[in-house]
Design a protein around this motif. Structure first.
Motif, PDB file in Angstrom:
ATOM      1  N   TYR A  86      -2.028   3.010  -6.271  1.00 18.75           N
ATOM      2  CA  TYR A  86      -1.538   3.416  -7.568  1.00 18.75           C
ATOM      3  C   TYR A  86      -1.723   2.444  -8.597  1.00 18.75           C
ATOM      4  CZ  TYR A  86       2.430   0.940  -5.558  1.00 18.75           C
ATOM      5  OH  TYR A  86       3.346   0.248  -4.753  1.00 18.75           O
TER       6      TYR A  86
ATOM      7  N   THR B  48      12.996  11.504  -6.959  1.00 13.51           N
ATOM      8  CA  THR B  48      12.741  10.085  -7.300  1.00 13.51           C
ATOM      9  C   THR B  48      13.990   9.314  -7.183  1.00 13.51           C
ATOM     10  OG1 THR B  48      11.415  10.921  -9.006  1.00 13.51           O
ATOM     11  CG2 THR B  48      12.235   8.507  -9.120  1.00 13.51           C
ATOM     12  N   THR B  52      14.344   6.579  -4.045  1.00 15.10           N
ATOM     13  CA  THR B  52      14.973   5.058  -4.482  1.00 15.10           C
ATOM     14  C   THR B  52      15.913   4.566  -3.498  1.00 15.10           C
ATOM     15  OG1 THR B  52      14.201   5.870  -6.819  1.00 15.10           O
ATOM     16  CG2 THR B  52      15.708   3.843  -6.477  1.00 15.10           C
ATOM     17  N   ALA B  98       7.443   3.668  -1.095  1.00 11.14           N
ATOM     18  CA  ALA B  98       6.698   3.012  -2.308  1.00 11.14           C
ATOM     19  C   ALA B  98       5.696   3.838  -2.875  1.00 11.14           C
ATOM     20  CB  ALA B  98       6.204   1.627  -1.873  1.00 11.14           C
ATOM     21  N   SER B  99       4.951   4.542  -2.128  1.00 11.39           N
ATOM     22  CA  SER B  99       4.080   5.515  -2.712  1.00 11.39           C
ATOM     23  C   SER B  99       4.484   6.941  -3.260  1.00 11.39           C
ATOM     24  CB  SER B  99       2.923   5.839  -1.493  1.00 11.39           C
ATOM     25  OG  SER B  99       2.407   4.612  -1.216  1.00 11.39           O
ATOM     26  N   ILE B 102       6.191   6.727  -6.544  1.00  5.88           N
ATOM     27  CA  ILE B 102       5.390   6.740  -7.690  1.00  5.88           C
ATOM     28  C   ILE B 102       4.912   7.912  -7.941  1.00  5.88           C
ATOM     29  CG2 ILE B 102       3.169   5.562  -8.438  1.00  5.88           C
ATOM     30  CD1 ILE B 102       4.921   3.604  -8.507  1.00  5.88           C
ATOM     31  N   ILE B 105       7.746   9.820  -9.583  1.00  5.48           N
ATOM     32  CA  ILE B 105       8.136   9.566 -11.083  1.00  5.48           C
ATOM     33  C   ILE B 105       6.969  10.131 -11.826  1.00  5.48           C
ATOM     34  CG2 ILE B 105       7.836   7.599 -12.441  1.00  5.48           C
ATOM     35  CD1 ILE B 105       9.409   5.988 -10.946  1.00  5.48           C
ATOM     36  N   PHE B 106       5.573  10.022 -11.320  1.00  3.85           N
ATOM     37  CA  PHE B 106       4.512  10.654 -11.857  1.00  3.85           C
ATOM     38  C   PHE B 106       5.033  12.140 -12.417  1.00  3.85           C
ATOM     39  CE2 PHE B 106       0.010  12.148 -12.011  1.00  3.85           C
ATOM     40  CZ  PHE B 106      -0.279  11.440 -13.021  1.00  3.85           C
ATOM     41  N   PHE B 133       9.764   3.372 -14.924  1.00  5.50           N
ATOM     42  CA  PHE B 133       8.482   3.464 -14.385  1.00  5.50           C
ATOM     43  C   PHE B 133       7.871   2.329 -14.307  1.00  5.50           C
ATOM     44  CE2 PHE B 133       3.834   5.505 -14.989  1.00  5.50           C
ATOM     45  CZ  PHE B 133       3.773   5.528 -13.685  1.00  5.50           C
ATOM     46  N   MET B 136       9.256   0.092 -11.502  1.00  7.72           N
ATOM     47  CA  MET B 136       8.877   0.676 -10.372  1.00  7.72           C
ATOM     48  C   MET B 136       7.391  -0.046 -10.104  1.00  7.72           C
ATOM     49  SD  MET B 136      10.610   1.976  -8.352  1.00  7.72           S
ATOM     50  CE  MET B 136      11.859   3.418  -8.401  1.00  7.72           C
ATOM     51  N   LEU B 137       6.514   0.206 -11.028  1.00  7.66           N
ATOM     52  CA  LEU B 137       5.296  -0.484 -10.886  1.00  7.66           C
ATOM     53  C   LEU B 137       5.470  -2.111 -10.532  1.00  7.66           C
ATOM     54  CD1 LEU B 137       3.150   1.405 -13.420  1.00  7.66           C
ATOM     55  CD2 LEU B 137       3.099   1.665 -11.189  1.00  7.66           C
ATOM     56  N   GLY B 140       6.207  -2.257  -6.917  1.00  5.20           N
ATOM     57  CA  GLY B 140       5.176  -2.123  -6.185  1.00  5.20           C
ATOM     58  C   GLY B 140       4.247  -3.256  -6.259  1.00  5.20           C
TER      59      GLY B 140
END
Lengths: 258, 224
Positions: A86, B48, B52, B98-99, B102, B105-106, B133, B136-137, B140
């Motif tokens: 990502y 989401t 989480t 984790a993937s 994302i 959320i997207f 968001f 969260m990134l 990651g």
């Protein structure tokens, strides 16, 4: 028995204010139609959806063990970095000419800053009353461009990776082999061969194959070291004839994995 | 017995309104997939949150084995992965979660955006959502380093170089994250661990609380 429901306390006295005890807030039903109580009816359905989702998720987890590569080696100069998927779209756009080199600030700060800044402030940029996508073509168009660009950049980045080669980095595919470091040919090996064939003859993904269980004789090995073979160019060995013999001995004596 | 206990607490702390705020509300027809299947798009936010929760729980169990130190980090992960009963499952949940989070959320962001649900009066909730968001990134990015394998090390090095390219404060950001303007090493790992396990989750929980309080205050946006 008095049951909560909006009781108020008088000042700091901790004495209940009984004047408004019957003002129970109205139920939430802003939208007419077939509403459903959240508790317990809707929550039960959500729970079921969650359970199905969890089963699917656990199937993924069971089918694909999480990857682990060999322990970090800061001296590994051949390793090609790859971020998590990502972040690939950010990584990929740094390859464009005007987002790299002298212009790298455009790629690292400019474009992501604009895109994420606009995302953060979307409600203040798109202030019209209409909610339908067709009523706000600019916002919809910008978002579509952003989404398509992100997906496309991610795809381009994924397509450019040699996944078979990367699989060799995985700890399961790592070769466990130890060589005799006291052998007189070891130093020659370190100086001439190690950068491509690894410190323990295990090879270096993308650079050179392992040197395990080689069928060659000492004479052939000496020849290969000097003249090369396949993708290996000639002239990799630099040293005396005695060192060359020691090197071939070293490889012969340490090549077996049994 | 339970009722008596509840009444005893309720009489003193007035907890019934709290319960009402959390659970006692009607779900409108247009968001209920039982009535309109297309309303499944409203599930992404909840999923989401669900993922989480999986991340928080699996992460808590991971820290029972993980050692944030360059000598032992990789070995502890390898041990967890290959020796500990169900360790592979717990790490797998955290890794794939984790993937998935994302992705969710997207999808949730796209749903809210294309429905224009961020319009007045819900602007603030959108801003908090985008901040979530970003957090969260960040989770990651910092979590990627922790196994201390080659992939983690070199990707983090690139990430830190990107942080360094920020004008004026770039080197300071890199030093803050990595513990040193040049070296990616022992300090970097402990800092990323602290950021991943303490700082960002704290921000995440605070923002999530705001996100949920706001949605309970304002209710979900109406049908288009």
């Amino acid at each position: 028995m008095h049951r909560g429901k909006g009781m108020k306390f008088v000042g700091d006295s901790r004495i209940q204010d009984r004047s408004e005890r019957n003002t129970i807030p109205k139920d939430y039903s802003e939208y007419p139609g077939r509403t459903e109580a959240f508790w317990p009816n809707f929550l039960l359905k959500e729970w079921l959806v969650g359970a199905v989702f969890l089963i699917g998720f656990l199937c993924l987890v069971a089918a694909a063990p999480s990857p682990l590569e060999t322990q970090a080696d800061p001296n590994n100069s051949a390793y090609i970095p790859l971020p998590d998927w990502y972040f690939l779209f950010l990584y990929e756009q740094l390859k464009f000419e005007y987002a790299a080199g002298d212009y790298v600030i455009i790629g690292t700060v400019g474009i992501p800053g604009l895109a994420f800044g606009a995302l953060l402030l979307a409600p203040f940029l798109d202030r019209g009353p209409g909610r339908r996508p067709s009523k706000r073509p600019i916002a919809t168009g910008m978002m579509l461009i952003g989404v398509i660009a992100t997906i496309w950049l991610t795809y381009e980045s994924v397509a450019a990776v040699d996944w078979d080669e990367r699989a060799e980095y995985s700890v399961e595919n790592a070769v466990e082999h130890e060589v005799d470091e006291s052998h007189p040919g070891y130093e020659t090996f370190v100086n001439n061969c190690m950068s491509c064939h690894g410190g323990n003859l295990e090879g270096e993904p993308g650079l050179g194959p392992d040197l395990l269980d080689l069928p060659h004789t000492a004479e052939v090995l000496q020849e290969i070291a000097v003249e090369g073979i396949g993708d290996m160019p000639p002239g990799m060995f630099d040293g005396t004839d005695e060192e060359l013999e020691q090197l071939a001995d070293f490889i012969i004596e340490n090549t077996s994995t049994e | 017995m339970l009722q008596k206990l509840y009444d005893w607490v309720d009489e003193r702390l007035d907890i019934t309104p709290i319960w009402r705020d959390i659970a006692d509300h009607e779900v409108p027809e247009h968001v209920n997939p039982a009535h309109h299947f297309s309303a499944f798009v409203y599930c992404f936010g909840g999923l989401t949150f669900f993922v989480t929760v999986i991340q928080v729980l699996s992460g808590m169990f991971l820290t029972m084995y993980y050692v944030p130190d360059i000598e032992n980090a990789w070995n502890s992960v390898e041990y967890l992965q290959s020796q500990v009963a169900h360790g592979q499952i717990v790490r797998g949940m955290h890794h794939w979660g984790a993937s998935v989070v994302i992705v969710m959320i997207f999808l949730h962001t796209l749903r809210v955006f294309f429905q224009g649900a961020y319009k007045k009066p819900r602007e603030l909730n959108w801003v908090v959502g985008v901040l979530l968001f970003f957090v969260m990134l960040g989770l990651g990015f910092t979590g990627y380093l922790l196994p201390w394998d080659n992939k983690a090390f070199f990707a983090t090095q690139v990430g830190l170089e990107i942080a360094e390219s920020v004008p004026v404060i770039g080197t300071d950001i890199k030093t803050l994250l990595a513990g040193d303007p040049e070296i990616v090493g022992a300090q970097t790992l402990t800092r990323f661990f602290a950021i991943h396990v303490f700082f960002l989750p704290a921000a995440l929980f605070g923002l999530m609380a705001l996100h949920f309080i706001m949605i309970r205050r304002q209710g979900i946006s109406g049908p288009l």
